[in-house]
Scaffold this motif. Structure first.
Motif, mmCIF file in Angstrom:
data_model
loop_
_atom_site.group_PDB
_atom_site.id
_atom_site.type_symbol
_atom_site.label_atom_id
_atom_site.label_comp_id
_atom_site.label_asym_id
_atom_site.label_seq_id
_atom_site.Cartn_x
_atom_site.Cartn_y
_atom_site.Cartn_z
ATOM 1 N N LYS B 146 47.988 -2.904 -6.115
ATOM 2 C CA LYS B 146 48.431 -3.478 -4.839
ATOM 3 C C LYS B 146 47.296 -4.224 -4.122
ATOM 4 C CE LYS B 146 52.057 -0.124 -4.249
ATOM 5 N NZ LYS B 146 52.156 1.319 -4.103
ATOM 6 N N ASP B 147 46.040 -3.862 -4.460
ATOM 7 C CA ASP B 147 44.916 -4.517 -3.783
ATOM 8 C C ASP B 147 44.504 -5.825 -4.454
ATOM 9 O OD1 ASP B 147 44.819 -2.271 -2.154
ATOM 10 O OD2 ASP B 147 43.503 -1.229 -3.562
ATOM 11 N N LEU B 148 45.122 -6.131 -5.596
ATOM 12 C CA LEU B 148 44.656 -7.294 -6.360
ATOM 13 C C LEU B 148 44.846 -8.610 -5.605
ATOM 14 C CD1 LEU B 148 45.851 -6.399 -9.969
ATOM 15 C CD2 LEU B 148 43.493 -6.669 -9.198
ATOM 16 N N ASN B 149 45.991 -8.759 -4.919
ATOM 17 C CA ASN B 149 46.285 -10.022 -4.249
ATOM 18 C C ASN B 149 45.236 -10.425 -3.216
ATOM 19 O OD1 ASN B 149 48.330 -11.335 -5.370
ATOM 20 N ND2 ASN B 149 49.957 -10.529 -4.053
ATOM 21 N N LYS B 150 44.701 -9.399 -2.514
ATOM 22 C CA LYS B 150 43.716 -9.684 -1.456
ATOM 23 C C LYS B 150 42.491 -10.400 -2.018
ATOM 24 C CE LYS B 150 44.072 -5.431 0.130
ATOM 25 N NZ LYS B 150 43.582 -4.163 0.628
ATOM 26 N N LEU B 166 44.708 -13.187 -15.253
ATOM 27 C CA LEU B 166 44.789 -11.981 -16.070
ATOM 28 C C LEU B 166 44.502 -12.395 -17.506
ATOM 29 C CD1 LEU B 166 45.781 -9.089 -16.890
ATOM 30 C CD2 LEU B 166 48.057 -10.079 -17.021
ATOM 31 N N ILE B 167 43.511 -11.750 -18.145
ATOM 32 C CA ILE B 167 43.329 -11.969 -19.580
ATOM 33 C C ILE B 167 44.410 -11.134 -20.234
ATOM 34 C CG2 ILE B 167 41.771 -11.783 -21.531
ATOM 35 C CD1 ILE B 167 39.462 -11.807 -19.498
ATOM 36 N N ALA B 168 45.496 -11.819 -20.616
ATOM 37 C CA ALA B 168 46.740 -11.112 -20.911
ATOM 38 C C ALA B 168 46.804 -10.653 -22.354
ATOM 39 C CB ALA B 168 47.912 -12.014 -20.582
ATOM 40 N N CYS B 169 47.904 -10.007 -22.629
ATOM 41 C CA CYS B 169 48.277 -9.605 -23.964
ATOM 42 C C CYS B 169 48.174 -10.850 -24.857
ATOM 43 C CB CYS B 169 49.725 -9.172 -23.832
ATOM 44 S SG CYS B 169 50.386 -8.244 -25.136
ATOM 45 N N PRO B 170 47.331 -10.827 -25.904
ATOM 46 C CA PRO B 170 46.994 -12.082 -26.575
ATOM 47 C C PRO B 170 48.101 -12.672 -27.441
ATOM 48 C CG PRO B 170 45.879 -10.237 -27.618
ATOM 49 C CD PRO B 170 46.556 -9.694 -26.414
ATOM 50 N N HIS B 177 55.323 -9.347 -21.843
ATOM 51 C CA HIS B 177 55.955 -9.940 -20.652
ATOM 52 C C HIS B 177 55.029 -9.902 -19.456
ATOM 53 C CE1 HIS B 177 59.568 -9.891 -23.062
ATOM 54 N NE2 HIS B 177 59.399 -8.607 -23.261
ATOM 55 N N ASP B 178 53.779 -10.259 -19.640
ATOM 56 C CA ASP B 178 52.784 -10.136 -18.580
ATOM 57 C C ASP B 178 53.114 -10.981 -17.356
ATOM 58 O OD1 ASP B 178 50.837 -8.304 -19.629
ATOM 59 O OD2 ASP B 178 50.383 -9.829 -21.124
ATOM 60 N N GLN B 179 53.461 -12.277 -17.599
ATOM 61 C CA GLN B 179 53.703 -13.142 -16.443
ATOM 62 C C GLN B 179 54.886 -12.636 -15.642
ATOM 63 O OE1 GLN B 179 51.526 -15.872 -15.731
ATOM 64 N NE2 GLN B 179 52.528 -15.401 -13.798
ATOM 65 N N LYS B 180 55.904 -12.172 -16.371
ATOM 66 C CA LYS B 180 57.101 -11.639 -15.723
ATOM 67 C C LYS B 180 56.724 -10.424 -14.849
ATOM 68 C CE LYS B 180 61.641 -11.579 -15.580
ATOM 69 N NZ LYS B 180 62.468 -12.725 -15.256
ATOM 70 N N ARG B 181 55.884 -9.556 -15.385
ATOM 71 C CA ARG B 181 55.462 -8.367 -14.653
ATOM 72 C C ARG B 181 54.725 -8.757 -13.379
ATOM 73 N NH1 ARG B 181 53.011 -6.262 -18.377
ATOM 74 N NH2 ARG B 181 54.772 -4.967 -19.021
ATOM 75 N N LEU B 182 53.776 -9.695 -13.525
ATOM 76 C CA LEU B 182 52.999 -10.145 -12.371
ATOM 77 C C LEU B 182 53.923 -10.713 -11.299
ATOM 78 C CD1 LEU B 182 50.049 -11.910 -14.214
ATOM 79 C CD2 LEU B 182 49.980 -9.714 -13.049
ATOM 80 N N ASP B 183 54.886 -11.544 -11.736
ATOM 81 C CA ASP B 183 55.790 -12.172 -10.773
ATOM 82 C C ASP B 183 56.658 -11.136 -10.076
ATOM 83 O OD1 ASP B 183 54.689 -14.479 -11.609
ATOM 84 O OD2 ASP B 183 56.405 -15.175 -12.787
ATOM 85 N N GLY B 186 54.832 -9.219 -7.606
ATOM 86 C CA GLY B 186 54.277 -10.066 -6.556
ATOM 87 C C GLY B 186 52.765 -10.194 -6.615
ATOM 88 N N ILE B 187 52.196 -10.051 -7.801
ATOM 89 C CA ILE B 187 50.747 -10.258 -7.939
ATOM 90 C C ILE B 187 50.544 -11.738 -8.245
ATOM 91 C CG2 ILE B 187 48.666 -9.576 -9.179
ATOM 92 C CD1 ILE B 187 50.112 -7.045 -10.049
ATOM 93 N N ASP B 188 49.804 -12.439 -7.397
ATOM 94 C CA ASP B 188 49.677 -13.884 -7.567
ATOM 95 C C ASP B 188 48.583 -14.209 -8.584
ATOM 96 O OD1 ASP B 188 50.203 -16.517 -7.259
ATOM 97 O OD2 ASP B 188 49.044 -16.751 -5.421
#
Lengths: 707, 334
Positions: B146-150, B166-170, B177-183, B186-188
């Motif tokens: 939750k603190d990541l966005n700040k 995010l250095i994502a799942c390669p 589904h990393d981008q989906k999770r972030l979206d 609500g992690i920008d």
């Protein structure tokens, strides 16, 4: 007269101004449109939802799989049997036998130099610990080349006999050559299974076009007089074909075989993606582990192998000029070194040894010929003489066979030779890895790579990406159609519109724009680097010679080896993908720049210089304009190669259509992969046609070609 | 003419060799080499047992993991693959049938069509999460995701612009589904797929050496944790979402369930072609797979040897096998 010239140049000038004005206007409109749009431009949802190309392909594939799988399984099992036989033979044969199998043919066809080189290559495979993998690659390649030659010459002969068949084959061959191999590599997987069989079949699709084309042209080029005299002697059509035309077109066919070998090697390496064994798999594993030394060893194994096969197959089509009898023949060193004393001293024992070997070989062969003649003459006299003659002419082949037999005999009954001795191992893996590591922590070097990466990304790639993806699709399409209309014609403009509509309707518009921008940036960088190199080469012969050797080596290396150096210095990411593309596709532009500039006949530049033009002026005002057609051909080739490279760049972080193809493979979604693959092909075709048409216009304008 | 010469030479030498060979036919199996180092080690352990203890000749095929691999196994092109992680496999629920048993307890019951056989758990238990280096967590005061966005601007790179990276799942085939999770959460941040494990790790290592903050997708056991001090961001607990499949056009269940949650604990398993392992001649191999129980600690040690000390994987496995016969003796059927 002078008035006329003035008005012509004036209308030309005003025409130019109008053209540039229009281009500028179009660009400004595009810029405005792209900055105003919220997100990436998308095709209307109605169209992409209705046009389910992916689903159709997958359904079709399922249908074929259900109903015709048994046929493909039978074909695959035959090929697999052949491959396993060859592979088992190579892997279980004593290493001396394998070495002799490469050494002797090379020695016979290419002389001592090639023979020694082949020994070095075989040693290198063993020394780097890639003995098994190299031989697997050789087995795969050998089998596919054999099949290619078999089917390719047959098809080529058919093409040469029937114009209708030839016309039918032409577009087929064009598609086979432009289509990225990846696109059919993995449908082949689901029909023919994993490993050798689909790899060989895919290789056939990829590598057959040159031999079909060269057989066809070879036969068609046999001169009319020869054909006429043969027919006047009453030879039938078949006789004419097999006794006259085919033998006369052998050099051309041999050239085809050479090309088939090189292309087959490139694809067999790539086929590791569908589970084929060999060095390709090793390089891929190395790339996956970011182990540069390992990848480099694999790459060198492939490079050396490619050079060996290239020289070997070339030696068949090359005629050696006989030397005058009073000149000592050189076996190892270049003949023109004869003036040096040392060269003569080195060559003396060689020529002595070779005459002994010649003598022994001839004697043994004659003996065998004599004995077999005697033996067979017990049954039939006529055949015996023929066979005796047949054997006595082959005084290199027969002794080689004896050597091979001796080795396998010794191995099986006296002393087991086994596989390549592990004491002879020599690894360059660690030194390379250390060197790279030392370089990558060097602050200056990090600064350079980071700076370059940031520059390319921020100034070229990112703006172009955003620009191209954000322009509304209909505007981009209109631009392409307009360019197509003005350069090629109405019909092509129509085709362009259809092709682009297909890409859009498949729902891959934004990916294809990303691919387009990567290609454009790569090509731009190729020009920025390649043209200066080409200019230097055109002025300095020594530089040109060195450069040609390097470029030759670059062009024989299979294309995913280019990922290695980039990965090593720039890490993964979209910029690295662009840089790898640049390295792969730069050779044609360098070559054709220097070719174009050197070909501008001396008289033009002399005239210009005698009028007091400086070097720069001559280059700028005279040579460059005349070299433009050559430059455009270079541009054209570079673009095609850059598109081909898009298929492998996702391995190091490339995006766009190539990534779609990869994702299709991982998800076993053939339709998705195929749509993306076709997208790459279509973009390549459109740009290829436009630039070719443009070259033609330039050539006509310069009076080099008639309308 | 010269061509016919070489051809005749080749053919003749083959006949010669045929005569001199009586190749003993070993039992053959084809295995897929995994595309991450941990999986490669587990696979090599299994393969070395089959080759050295059960007399097999195993062909190793390099093939990317994903649904494609499952189909290849179902079609019998590949006989088995090792260490599949249930939360990464998409095809497991469709193609496998039967219980997943670990330590005698049934962890999950598969109800697919049985076109792929579950050979048994491998013994490795995996856990995945997003991680940040401890120095970044402490200096920026990040306690959970939750603190990541700040602090997203601190995590930004030239490629991600204003958003964090995010250095994502390669590998796309792993279905993270990393981008989906972030979206959904609500992690920008922007998920950057680098194509290979090695590329992602190289990026992470470079960032760590420069002491920059970075967000990394990673799994345990992994050698990276032995060398670098990382903290998890504690994604929400795993919860399944039945509609999130390709057939349903990836319809998500909102923020409550996968992929807006973290990964479940993975009891990894080996899987193979049902027909191959039903054959009597492969009964011992099938039994071996039900008994195999490799463990995280051993794999972690070997990972360090392979990835950090740059040693040959086969050599490392051989060493382990020679030094610990008591660990694997019980896996071998009599």
């Amino acid at each position: 007269m002078s008035n006329l010239v003035e008005t012509v140049s004036k209308t030309n000038q005003s025409k130019n101004i109008i053209t540039y004005g229009v281009i500028l206007l179009v660009f400004i409109v595009a810029l405005v449109l792209s900055t105003q749009s919220e997100g990436p431009s998308k095709f209307p949802k109605v169209v992409t939802d209705e046009f389910k190309f992916t689903a159709w392909v997958n359904e079709g594939e399922d249908y074929l799989k259900k109903n015709y799988r048994w046929i493909t399984k039978i074909i695959a099992s035959y090929i697999k049997e052949g491959y396993y036989f060859l592979e088992d033979f190579f892997l279980e044969a004593p290493w001396l036998l394998v070495a002799a199998l490469f050494f002797l043919p090379c020695l016979i066809s290419g002389g001592l130099k090639l023979g020694l080189y082949s020994l070095f290559v075989v040693y290198f495979w063993g020394a780097t610990g890639m003995w098994d993998e190299s031989l697997q690659t050789v087995a795969l390649m050998g089998l596919s080349v054999l099949l290619c030659v078999l089917f390719g010459t047959t098809l080529g002969i058919l093409c040469s006999q029937s114009d209708r068949f030839d016309n039918f084959m032409k577009p087929v061959l064009d598609t086979m050559q432009v289509m990225p191999a990846f696109v059919y590599l993995f449908p082949a997987l689901f029909f023919f299974g994993i490993g050798g069989a689909p790899a060989i079949l895919a290789t056939m699709i990829y590598a057959m076009p040159p031999i079909i084309r060269l057989t066809n042209t070879g036969i068609r080029q046999v001169s009319k007089e020869t054909v006429e005299s043969a027919t006047s002697f009453g030879s039938s059509r078949l006789q004419l074909l097999f006794k006259i035309k085919l033998p006369m077109s052998l050099p051309s066919i041999m050239m085809g075989i050479n090309q088939v070998i090189m292309m087959a090697l490139a694809l067999v390496v790539l086929a590791c993606f569908i589970g084929a064994e060999g060095i390709g798999g090793q390089v891929w594993l190395a790339i996956r582990n970011l182990d540069v030394g390992w990848a480099m060893e694999g790459g060198l194994c492939i490079l050396f192998m490619a050079i060996m096969f290239d020289r070997f197959s070339m030696s068949f089509s090359k005629q050696v000029d006989p030397l005058p009898s009073d000149v000592q023949k050189f076996y190892l060193l270049p003949q023109n070194w004869e003036k040096y004393q040392i060269a003569r001293i080195i060559e003396k024992p060689l020529s002595f040894g070779s005459s002994i070997i010649d003598f022994v070989c001839i004697k043994i062969t004659n003996l065998i010929a004599y004995v077999s003649e005697l033996l067979i003459s017990l049954f039939s006299k006529n055949n015996a003489i023929e066979i005796g003659e047949f054997i006595s002419k082959r005084y290199y082949v027969i002794p080689s066979l004896i050597v091979l037999f001796l080795i396998s005999f010794i191995n099986s009954s006296i002393y087991e030779i086994g596989t390549f001795p592990s004491d002879w191992k020599l690894s360059i893996r660690q030194p390379i890895a250390d060197a790279v590591k030392a370089l990558t922590v060097h602050p200056g070097f990090i600064g350079f790579t980071k700076g370059l990466r940031a520059f390319v990304y921020l100034n070229l790639l990112h703006p172009l990406d955003v620009f191209l993806t954000h322009i509304p699709w209909w505007f981009t399409m209109a631009i392409f159609v307009a360019i197509g209309y003005f350069t090629v014609g109405l019909r092509f403009a129509f085709i362009t519109a259809l092709l682009l509509l297909f890409i859009g309707a498949c729902g891959i518009w934004s990916q294809s724009m990303i691919t387009l921008s990567s290609v454009l940036v790569s090509v731009f960088l190729c020009f920025a680097l390649g043209v200066p190199l080409g200019i230097i080469a055109s002025y300095n012969e020594r530089f040109r010679n060195i450069q040609n050797v390097v470029l030759d080596a670059m062009q024989t290396l299979p294309y995913f080896c280019y990922l290695i150096p980039v990965l090593m210095f720039f890490g993964g990411g979209i910029v690295s993908a662009v840089l790898a593309t640049v390295i792969y596709s730069i050779p044609p532009i360098i070559r054709l720049t220097s070719l174009g500039l050197t070909q501008v006949s001396g008289s033009y530049s002399e005239v210009s210089r005698s009028f007091g033009g400086t070097l720069l002026q001559t280059l700028n005002k005279v040579k460059f304009p005349l070299a433009i057609p050559s430059l455009v051909i270079g541009f054209n080739q570079t673009v095609i190669m850059a598109f081909a490279m898009q298929i492998v760049t996702p391995l190091i972080g490339g995006k766009g259509l190539g990534l779609e193809v990869f994702n299709g493979l991982a998800r076993s979604d053939t339709g998705r992969g195929l749509a993306a693959g076709i997208g790459i092909v279509l973009l390549a075709i459109i740009i290829d046609r436009i630039s070719l048409a443009w070259t033609k216009k330039q050539r006509i304008a310069l009076g080099l070609e008639k309308n | 003419m010269k061509l016919s010469k070489t051809l005749s030479a080749l053919i003749l030498s083959f006949i010669l060799i045929l005569g001199s060979f009586g190749t003993a036919n070993a039992k053959r199996l084809t295995a897929a080499v995994a595309d991450w180092t941990g999986g490669e080690i587990t696979c090599q352990v299994a393969v070395s047992m089959l080759e050295e203890e059960l007399g097999y000749k195993v062909k190793r095929v390099v093939f990317p993991s994903g649904t494609g691999l499952w189909e290849a196994i179902a079609a019998g092109e590949i006989d088995f693959a090792c260490e599949s992680w249930p939360s990464y496999a998409e095809a497991d629920t469709v193609m496998m049938k039967g219980p997943l048993i670990y330590d005698g307890k049934t962890m999950f019951n598969y109800e697919g069509d049985g076109s792929v056989k579950l050979l048994g758990t491998s013994g490795i238990i995996g856990l995945s999460d997003y991680f940040i280096p401890r120095y970044a967590a402490e200096s920026l005061g990040i306690k959970s995701w939750k603190d990541l966005n700040k602090h997203k601007d601190k995590f930004a790179t030239i490629e991600s612009g204003k958003r964090g990276r995010l250095i994502a799942c390669p590998v796309a085939g792993w279905n993270c589904h990393d981008q989906k999770r972030l979206d959904l959460l609500g992690i920008d941040f922007q998920a950057d797929e680098l194509g290979t494990e090695a590329a992602a790790i190289a990026e992470a290592v470079a960032a760590y050496e420069r002491k920059e903050p970075f967000l990394l997708y990673l799994w345990e056991p992994h050698w990276f944790f032995g060398a670098y001090d990382m903290v998890g961001v504690g994604l929400p607990d795993h919860k399944t979402c039945d509609s999130f499949t390709e057939a349903n056009n990836w319809k998500d269940c909102g923020t409550a369930a996968w992929p807006a949650t973290g990964w479940a604990k993975d009891y990894t398993f080996n899987y193979g072609n049902p027909e191959t392992f039903a054959k009597a001649e492969h009964a011992k191999a099938a039994e071996f797979f039900t008994k195999m129980k490799f463990d995280n600690a051993d794999q972690a040690v070997m990972l360090v040897e392979v990835k950090q000390k740059n040693r040959d994987l086969k050599e490392v496995v051989k060493e382990w096998k020679d030094a610990n016969p008591d660990k694997w003796r019980s896996w071998i059927p009599n």
